[in-house]
Design a protein around this motif. Structure first.
Motif, PDB file in Angstrom:
ATOM      1  N   GLN A  13       0.830  -1.207   0.000  1.00  0.00           N
ATOM      2  CA  GLN A  13       0.000   0.000   0.000  1.00  0.00           C
ATOM      3  C   GLN A  13       0.864   1.257   0.000  1.00  0.00           C
ATOM      4  N   THR A  14       1.960   1.206   0.735  1.00  0.00           N
ATOM      5  CA  THR A  14       2.877   2.345   0.769  1.00  0.00           C
ATOM      6  C   THR A  14       3.514   2.548  -0.601  1.00  0.00           C
ATOM      7  N   ARG A  15       3.900   1.460  -1.225  1.00  0.00           N
ATOM      8  CA  ARG A  15       4.477   1.525  -2.561  1.00  0.00           C
ATOM      9  C   ARG A  15       3.471   2.131  -3.542  1.00  0.00           C
ATOM     10  N   LEU A  21       1.700   9.261  -6.177  1.00  0.00           N
ATOM     11  CA  LEU A  21       2.282  10.595  -6.057  1.00  0.00           C
ATOM     12  C   LEU A  21       3.204  10.922  -7.225  1.00  0.00           C
ATOM     13  N   VAL A  22       3.840   9.905  -7.804  1.00  0.00           N
ATOM     14  CA  VAL A  22       4.673  10.119  -8.999  1.00  0.00           C
ATOM     15  C   VAL A  22       3.813  10.775 -10.081  1.00  0.00           C
ATOM     16  N   SER A  23       2.658  10.189 -10.352  1.00  0.00           N
ATOM     17  CA  SER A  23       1.758  10.718 -11.387  1.00  0.00           C
ATOM     18  C   SER A  23       1.164  12.057 -10.983  1.00  0.00           C
ATOM     19  N   PHE A  24       0.785  12.181  -9.716  1.00  0.00           N
ATOM     20  CA  PHE A  24       0.179  13.414  -9.222  1.00  0.00           C
ATOM     21  C   PHE A  24       1.103  14.610  -9.454  1.00  0.00           C
ATOM     22  N   TYR A  25       2.349  14.492  -9.011  1.00  0.00           N
ATOM     23  CA  TYR A  25       3.290  15.604  -9.157  1.00  0.00           C
ATOM     24  C   TYR A  25       3.670  15.837 -10.621  1.00  0.00           C
ATOM     25  N   SER A  45       8.146  14.330  -8.246  1.00  0.00           N
ATOM     26  CA  SER A  45       7.783  13.136  -9.002  1.00  0.00           C
ATOM     27  C   SER A  45       8.942  12.141  -9.020  1.00  0.00           C
ATOM     28  N   ARG A  46      10.148  12.631  -9.317  1.00  0.00           N
ATOM     29  CA  ARG A  46      11.332  11.751  -9.323  1.00  0.00           C
ATOM     30  C   ARG A  46      11.620  11.196  -7.933  1.00  0.00           C
ATOM     31  N   HIS A  47      11.432  12.024  -6.919  1.00  0.00           N
ATOM     32  CA  HIS A  47      11.658  11.613  -5.529  1.00  0.00           C
ATOM     33  C   HIS A  47      10.764  10.419  -5.169  1.00  0.00           C
ATOM     34  N   HIS A  48       9.493  10.508  -5.519  1.00  0.00           N
ATOM     35  CA  HIS A  48       8.574   9.413  -5.198  1.00  0.00           C
ATOM     36  C   HIS A  48       8.809   8.197  -6.094  1.00  0.00           C
ATOM     37  N   LYS A  53      10.986   2.497  -6.072  1.00  0.00           N
ATOM     38  CA  LYS A  53      12.074   1.529  -6.280  1.00  0.00           C
ATOM     39  C   LYS A  53      12.623   1.035  -4.938  1.00  0.00           C
ATOM     40  N   ILE A  54      12.800   1.934  -3.996  1.00  0.00           N
ATOM     41  CA  ILE A  54      13.280   1.546  -2.667  1.00  0.00           C
ATOM     42  C   ILE A  54      12.298   0.574  -2.015  1.00  0.00           C
TER      43      ILE A  54
END
Length: 152
Positions: A13-15, A21-25, A45-48, A53-54
């Motif tokens: 769920q966290t992933r 958030l990637v898409s949102f930003y 976007s890149r951060h999320h 990946k993490i």
């Protein structure tokens, strides 16, 4: 609300949350006019995406025993009203972007902290403490990067 689920469910769920958030930003970055705000949104976007990946790597490194551990916790609903009520559009400011980001990160931190309040085995607790520590470090990293972008 009381929730019963596995550690794997929470990690997935966290992933998924980070993936949304990637898409949102990214979508917001196409709407804004201010170059610094656009840079900040692209960074977010890149951060999320990196956090997705993490989370993938993290989940694959955890034993099945831990992933399949069931537990119950009381989860307070996150207040996402700043996310929905913020004036998110072409004229948004870097401060508005950061306020939304802070509120969204707060939800994740609260989830992990709630998990750690349970009477769970130490190995499961270690996983969620690691995720909590990761989110805290990433929040600091994000804030520093946002400040650099804002001062360009």
């Amino acid at each position: 609300m009381t929730t019963v689920q596995t550690a794997k469910d929470v990690i997935e769920q966290t992933r998924a949350f980070h993936n949304r958030l990637v898409s949102f930003y990214k979508d917001l970055s196409y709407q804004v006019d201010e170059e610094r705000v656009k840079l900040l949104l692209e960074y977010m976007s890149r951060h999320h995406k990196n956090l997705v990946k993490i989370m993938d790597d993290y989940g694959s490194g955890v034993s099945e025993h831990i992933l399949e551990t069931w537990f119950m916790y009381v989860r307070n609903e996150c207040d996402l009203s700043p996310f929905f009520s913020a004036d998110l559009g072409p004229d948004m400011t870097a401060q508005q972007v950061m306020q939304v980001a802070i509120e969204l990160d707060k939800c994740l931190l609260e989830t992990y902290e709630a998990m750690l309040q349970n009477d769970i085995p130490d190995d499961v607790s270690d996983v969620f403490q690691g995720l909590l520590d990761l989110e805290k470090r990433e929040k600091i990293k994000m804030a520093k990067s946002a400040l650099k972008i804002e001062t360009l």
